[in-house]
Design a protein around this motif. Structure first.
Motif, PDB file in Angstrom:
ATOM      1  N   VAL A 270     -12.330 -18.366  -5.577  1.00  0.00           N
ATOM      2  CA  VAL A 270     -11.382 -17.772  -4.635  1.00  0.00           C
ATOM      3  C   VAL A 270     -11.511 -16.264  -4.763  1.00  0.00           C
ATOM      4  O   VAL A 270     -11.492 -15.710  -5.861  1.00  0.00           O
ATOM      5  N   PHE A 271     -11.647 -15.608  -3.621  1.00  0.00           N
ATOM      6  CA  PHE A 271     -11.765 -14.153  -3.590  1.00  0.00           C
ATOM      7  C   PHE A 271     -10.756 -13.639  -2.581  1.00  0.00           C
ATOM      8  O   PHE A 271     -10.823 -13.978  -1.399  1.00  0.00           O
ATOM      9  N   THR A 272      -9.799 -12.851  -3.028  1.00  0.00           N
ATOM     10  CA  THR A 272      -8.739 -12.371  -2.160  1.00  0.00           C
ATOM     11  C   THR A 272      -8.709 -10.848  -2.182  1.00  0.00           C
ATOM     12  O   THR A 272      -8.772 -10.236  -3.252  1.00  0.00           O
ATOM     13  N   ILE A 273      -8.583 -10.240  -1.012  1.00  0.00           N
ATOM     14  CA  ILE A 273      -8.440  -8.787  -0.898  1.00  0.00           C
ATOM     15  C   ILE A 273      -7.084  -8.509  -0.261  1.00  0.00           C
ATOM     16  O   ILE A 273      -6.755  -9.066   0.777  1.00  0.00           O
ATOM     17  N   THR A 274      -6.307  -7.648  -0.896  1.00  0.00           N
ATOM     18  CA  THR A 274      -5.007  -7.254  -0.366  1.00  0.00           C
ATOM     19  C   THR A 274      -4.993  -5.739  -0.221  1.00  0.00           C
ATOM     20  O   THR A 274      -5.383  -5.018  -1.135  1.00  0.00           O
ATOM     21  N   THR A 275      -4.546  -5.260   0.917  1.00  0.00           N
ATOM     22  CA  THR A 275      -4.485  -3.829   1.184  1.00  0.00           C
ATOM     23  C   THR A 275      -3.085  -3.475   1.654  1.00  0.00           C
ATOM     24  O   THR A 275      -2.517  -4.170   2.486  1.00  0.00           O
ATOM     25  N   GLU A 276      -2.537  -2.409   1.110  1.00  0.00           N
ATOM     26  CA  GLU A 276      -1.250  -1.904   1.559  1.00  0.00           C
ATOM     27  C   GLU A 276      -1.452  -0.484   2.081  1.00  0.00           C
ATOM     28  O   GLU A 276      -1.919   0.378   1.362  1.00  0.00           O
ATOM     29  N   LEU A 277      -1.117  -0.266   3.330  1.00  0.00           N
ATOM     30  CA  LEU A 277      -1.256   1.046   3.947  1.00  0.00           C
ATOM     31  C   LEU A 277       0.114   1.527   4.384  1.00  0.00           C
ATOM     32  O   LEU A 277       0.900   0.767   4.937  1.00  0.00           O
ATOM     33  N   SER A 278       0.382   2.777   4.139  1.00  0.00           N
ATOM     34  CA  SER A 278       1.685   3.351   4.452  1.00  0.00           C
ATOM     35  C   SER A 278       1.841   3.603   5.955  1.00  0.00           C
ATOM     36  O   SER A 278       0.888   4.008   6.622  1.00  0.00           O
ATOM     37  N   PRO A 279       3.046   3.387   6.487  1.00  0.00           N
ATOM     38  CA  PRO A 279       3.294   3.731   7.892  1.00  0.00           C
ATOM     39  C   PRO A 279       3.138   5.220   8.174  1.00  0.00           C
ATOM     40  O   PRO A 279       3.036   5.619   9.321  1.00  0.00           O
ATOM     41  N   ILE A 280       3.111   6.039   7.134  1.00  0.00           N
ATOM     42  CA  ILE A 280       2.894   7.475   7.337  1.00  0.00           C
ATOM     43  C   ILE A 280       1.486   7.713   7.883  1.00  0.00           C
ATOM     44  O   ILE A 280       1.256   8.627   8.656  1.00  0.00           O
ATOM     45  N   ALA A 281       0.522   6.851   7.494  1.00  0.00           N
ATOM     46  CA  ALA A 281      -0.854   7.009   7.948  1.00  0.00           C
ATOM     47  C   ALA A 281      -1.007   6.709   9.432  1.00  0.00           C
ATOM     48  O   ALA A 281      -1.806   7.335  10.119  1.00  0.00           O
ATOM     49  N   SER A 282      -0.257   5.739   9.923  1.00  0.00           N
ATOM     50  CA  SER A 282      -0.328   5.367  11.333  1.00  0.00           C
ATOM     51  C   SER A 282       0.909   4.541  11.685  1.00  0.00           C
ATOM     52  O   SER A 282       1.352   3.720  10.880  1.00  0.00           O
TER      53      SER A 282
ATOM     54  N   ALA B  99       0.935   2.104  13.445  1.00  0.00           N
ATOM     55  CA  ALA B  99       0.507   0.713  13.556  1.00  0.00           C
ATOM     56  C   ALA B  99       0.613  -0.025  12.216  1.00  0.00           C
ATOM     57  O   ALA B  99       0.583  -1.246  12.189  1.00  0.00           O
ATOM     58  N   PHE B 100       0.720   0.705  11.103  1.00  0.00           N
ATOM     59  CA  PHE B 100       0.827   0.061   9.788  1.00  0.00           C
ATOM     60  C   PHE B 100       2.279  -0.269   9.487  1.00  0.00           C
ATOM     61  O   PHE B 100       3.157   0.573   9.603  1.00  0.00           O
ATOM     62  N   GLU B 101       2.524  -1.512   9.098  1.00  0.00           N
ATOM     63  CA  GLU B 101       3.869  -1.949   8.770  1.00  0.00           C
ATOM     64  C   GLU B 101       3.950  -2.242   7.279  1.00  0.00           C
ATOM     65  O   GLU B 101       2.996  -2.746   6.694  1.00  0.00           O
ATOM     66  N   VAL B 102       5.061  -1.951   6.673  1.00  0.00           N
ATOM     67  CA  VAL B 102       5.253  -2.194   5.255  1.00  0.00           C
ATOM     68  C   VAL B 102       5.233  -3.696   4.996  1.00  0.00           C
ATOM     69  O   VAL B 102       5.860  -4.473   5.702  1.00  0.00           O
ATOM     70  N   GLY B 103       4.463  -4.104   3.988  1.00  0.00           N
ATOM     71  CA  GLY B 103       4.437  -5.509   3.582  1.00  0.00           C
ATOM     72  C   GLY B 103       3.603  -6.412   4.455  1.00  0.00           C
ATOM     73  O   GLY B 103       3.656  -7.619   4.307  1.00  0.00           O
ATOM     74  N   ARG B 104       2.784  -5.869   5.347  1.00  0.00           N
ATOM     75  CA  ARG B 104       1.946  -6.714   6.212  1.00  0.00           C
ATOM     76  C   ARG B 104       0.502  -6.497   5.900  1.00  0.00           C
ATOM     77  O   ARG B 104       0.092  -5.480   5.523  1.00  0.00           O
TER      78      ARG B 104
END
Length: 95
Positions: free
Chosen positions: A76-88, A90-95
């Motif tokens: 199993v290989f999982t990638i998780t990315t968290e991007l701040s809404p400050i960057a765009s 379109a980025f939502e917290v926790g999604r």
């Protein structure tokens, strides 16, 4: 997901004129790189990268787990990315 804000007519004209004149707002030439600084944190897998005034803080972690009994040779290989809404917007917290 919210749409990105589109540039206004004035912003488009400004960008096109700047490209024609080979200028940037920060005074660099179009082919000049920004200063880069990379530092590693005290914890394993932590890195801080600064590219000009842009800063990225990253943490990488991994764990080894036993495979599922019915799939002994699959992993199993999982990638998780968290991007701040400050960057765009379109980025939502926790999604």
């Amino acid at each position: 997901m919210p749409r990105e804000a589109e540039p206004s007519i004035n912003e488009k004209a400004f960008i096109l004129q700047a490209l024609e004149e080979n200028i940037r707002l920060d005074g660099r030439a179009l082919d000049a790189f920004r200063d880069i600084e990379i530092s590693f944190g005290d914890d394993y897998g932590l890195a801080d990268v600064q590219l000009g005034k842009t800063r990225v803080l990253t943490r990488i972690s991994a764990s080894i787990t036993a495979p599922y009994p019915d799939r002994k040779f699959d992993g199993v290989f999982t990638i998780t990315t968290e991007l701040s809404p400050i960057a765009s917007p379109a980025f939502e917290v926790g999604r």
